[in-house]
Structures are given as structure tokens and as C-alpha cells.
Design a protein around this motif. Structure first.
Motif, short mmCIF file in Angstrom:
data_model
loop_
_atom_site.label_atom_id
_atom_site.label_comp_id
_atom_site.label_asym_id
_atom_site.label_seq_id
_atom_site.Cartn_x
_atom_site.Cartn_y
_atom_site.Cartn_z
N LEU A 9 0.82 -1.21 0.00
CA LEU A 9 0.00 0.00 0.00
C LEU A 9 0.86 1.26 0.00
N LEU A 10 1.92 1.26 0.78
CA LEU A 10 2.79 2.44 0.83
C LEU A 10 3.52 2.65 -0.50
N ALA A 11 3.82 1.56 -1.18
CA ALA A 11 4.49 1.67 -2.48
C ALA A 11 3.58 2.34 -3.50
N GLU A 12 2.27 2.27 -3.27
CA GLU A 12 1.32 2.90 -4.19
C GLU A 12 1.16 4.39 -3.91
N GLY A 13 1.71 4.87 -2.81
CA GLY A 13 1.58 6.29 -2.53
C GLY A 13 1.22 6.64 -1.10
N GLY A 14 1.36 5.69 -0.19
CA GLY A 14 1.18 6.01 1.23
C GLY A 14 -0.25 6.18 1.67
N SER A 15 -1.08 5.18 1.45
CA SER A 15 -2.48 5.26 1.87
C SER A 15 -2.58 5.29 3.39
N VAL A 16 -3.70 5.81 3.87
CA VAL A 16 -3.95 5.87 5.32
C VAL A 16 -3.97 4.46 5.89
N TRP A 17 -4.58 3.53 5.18
CA TRP A 17 -4.63 2.15 5.65
C TRP A 17 -3.23 1.58 5.78
N GLY A 18 -2.36 1.88 4.83
CA GLY A 18 -0.98 1.41 4.90
C GLY A 18 -0.29 1.89 6.16
N GLN A 19 -0.50 3.15 6.51
CA GLN A 19 0.10 3.70 7.73
C GLN A 19 -0.47 3.02 8.97
N GLU A 20 -1.78 2.75 8.95
CA GLU A 20 -2.41 2.06 10.07
C GLU A 20 -1.83 0.66 10.24
N LEU A 21 -1.59 -0.01 9.12
CA LEU A 21 -1.05 -1.37 9.17
C LEU A 21 0.37 -1.39 9.72
N VAL A 22 1.16 -0.39 9.38
CA VAL A 22 2.51 -0.32 9.93
C VAL A 22 2.44 -0.23 11.45
N ARG A 23 1.58 0.64 11.96
CA ARG A 23 1.44 0.78 13.41
C ARG A 23 0.95 -0.52 14.04
#
Length: 224
Positions: free
Chosen positions: A137-151
Motif C-alpha cells: 500500500l505504501l508503495a502505491e503512494g502512502g495510503s492511510v490504511w498502509g500507515q495504520e497497518l505499519v502501526r
């Protein structure tokens, strides 16, 4: 031939995983080339441990309708499958979630389905799948969901006991993703990795130690 003692079954058993790895790569290549029927012939011969790489390529190519069916099947696999089946299903789910999370018709359902699956999956697979999806997801441009998944992945690493050989590479991977997501705490977490390695050194087989230092070095490189 030098190690052959005349027992065909013993040789076959010893080399089975190598044979299956080659068959899996052949099946994967055939899928990419569009030769689905031939790919199925090779895939049918595989053990679940090697089937995952083929299933992931298929997930990258399937239609939205096929993805709906595959995602619906994830819950069934989690309830009834072996550990290898569960790992493969979660990997497929991560690929499909990354592909369809912003689809107006199915995005929310995709997200809910995978998050429900992650809660039920074994701890090690939960961390791996969470970070893998975040990376996509982050590779696609840093979606909010991607950030949530990292946390969520970082929090899981603090909650569950994992052997150092698995723990350190996952933490290094999480550091890189935190940096990509713009987390200001990534640098501090990176610096803590080497201290964690030193504190766990006595638990790690000496010949495995360099393999664990490599992902830590990669985390340092990723953060400059």
C-alpha cells in the motif's frame, strides 16, 4: 551420486523440496506467460509449502469476480486448513487487498475481510502479512490504511513472543516501513535494533548471526 546408497525413496524424499521449488517456479512462469492449463499441471504436483508462490501470482492476475471468491475462501482456510494453507491464504489475501482496497464497489469489504482474517491467523503470519500489505500500500503512494497497518505490525511485534531469528528481520522491516510512512520514531527504533541484537546474541546460533545483521544494516541504509 556420491551420496547415493541405492535407496530410491530416500533420495526422492531428501530432494523433494528442491524438486517442488523448481516446479513452483515453472508454474509461476507459465502463469505469467498466460499458459494457465500447463501451470495447473505443475501446480497439482506441489506440496502446500511450495504452492504459495504460485497462488500469489494467480492472485495478481485474477479478475475482480474471482477475487471475491478467493477472499471469501480465506475464512474457510483459516478454520480448516493446515499452517501452510493458512500462510498461503493470507498471502493471497494481502495481494487482493492491495489490488482492490480502493475499488468503490468492494474496497470496504476487502478491508474488513482481511482484517478479520488477520485477527484469527497465527501470530507469526499476522505480523508478516500485516507488514507485507503495508509495504504494498505504501508503495502505491502512502495510503492511510498502509500507515495504520505499519502501526498495527509494530504493536504486534511488542505483544507476541517470536524467536530472535524471526523477530529481528521483522523489526528491521517494520523500521523501513515506518520511515516510508513518515513516522518520526523510525530513527530511534532503527538505533534500538543493534542493541536488541546484542542483547539476544547468546540465544542466536553463531552462524545465523550475520543473516540477522543484514536486515538491520538494510534498515540503516534505508534511513540514510
Amino acid at each position: 551420486q556420491e551420496g547415493y546408497d541405492g535407496d530410491d525413496e530416500a533420495v526422492e524424499g531428501f530432494q523433494a523440496w528442491r524438486r517442488d521449488r523448481i516446479r513452483a517456479k515453472i508454474a509461476r512462469a507459465l502463469l505469467v506467460l498466460g499458459e494457465d492449463e500447463r501451470a495447473i499441471e505443475f501446480e497439482a504436483l506441489l506440496e502446500p509449502s511450495e504452492r504459495g508462490m504460485v497462488e500469489v501470482v494467480r492472485a495478481e492476475r485474477m479478475s475482480a469476480e474471482e477475487a471475491d471468491v478467493a477472499l471469501a475462501n480465506v475464512a474457510t482456510v483459516l478454520a480448516q486448513g493446515t499452517l501452510e494453507d493458512i500462510r498461503n491464504a493470507l498471502q493471497v489475501g494481502a495481494v487482493l487487498a492491495a489490488r482492490f482496497h480502493d475499488d468503490p464497489a468492494r474496497g470496504e469489504k476487502v478491508k474488513a475481510t482481511l482484517e478479520a482474517a488477520l485477527v484469527k491467523g497465527p501470530a507469526m503470519f499476522r505480523v508478516d502479512t500485516t507488514l507485507a500489505l503495508a509495504e504494498k500500500l505504501l508503495a502505491e503512494g502512502g495510503s492511510v490504511w498502509g500507515q495504520e497497518l505499519v502501526r498495527a505490525g509494530v504493536a504486534l511485534l511488542e505483544e507476541i513472543p517470536i524467536a530472535p531469528e524471526d523477530d529481528l528481520p521483522l523489526r528491521a522491516r517494520a523500521v523501513r516501513l515506518r520511515h516510508t510512512a513518515g513516522d518520526p520514531g523510525a530513527q530511534k527504533a532503527r538505533d534500538a535494533l543493534l542493541g536488541r541484537f546484542d542483547s539476544l546474541r547468546e540465544e542466536i546460533i553463531p552462524m545465523n548471526q550475520p543473516d540477522l545483521l543484514v536486515p538491520i544494516a538494510e534498515a540503516y541504509a534505508a534511513l540514510g
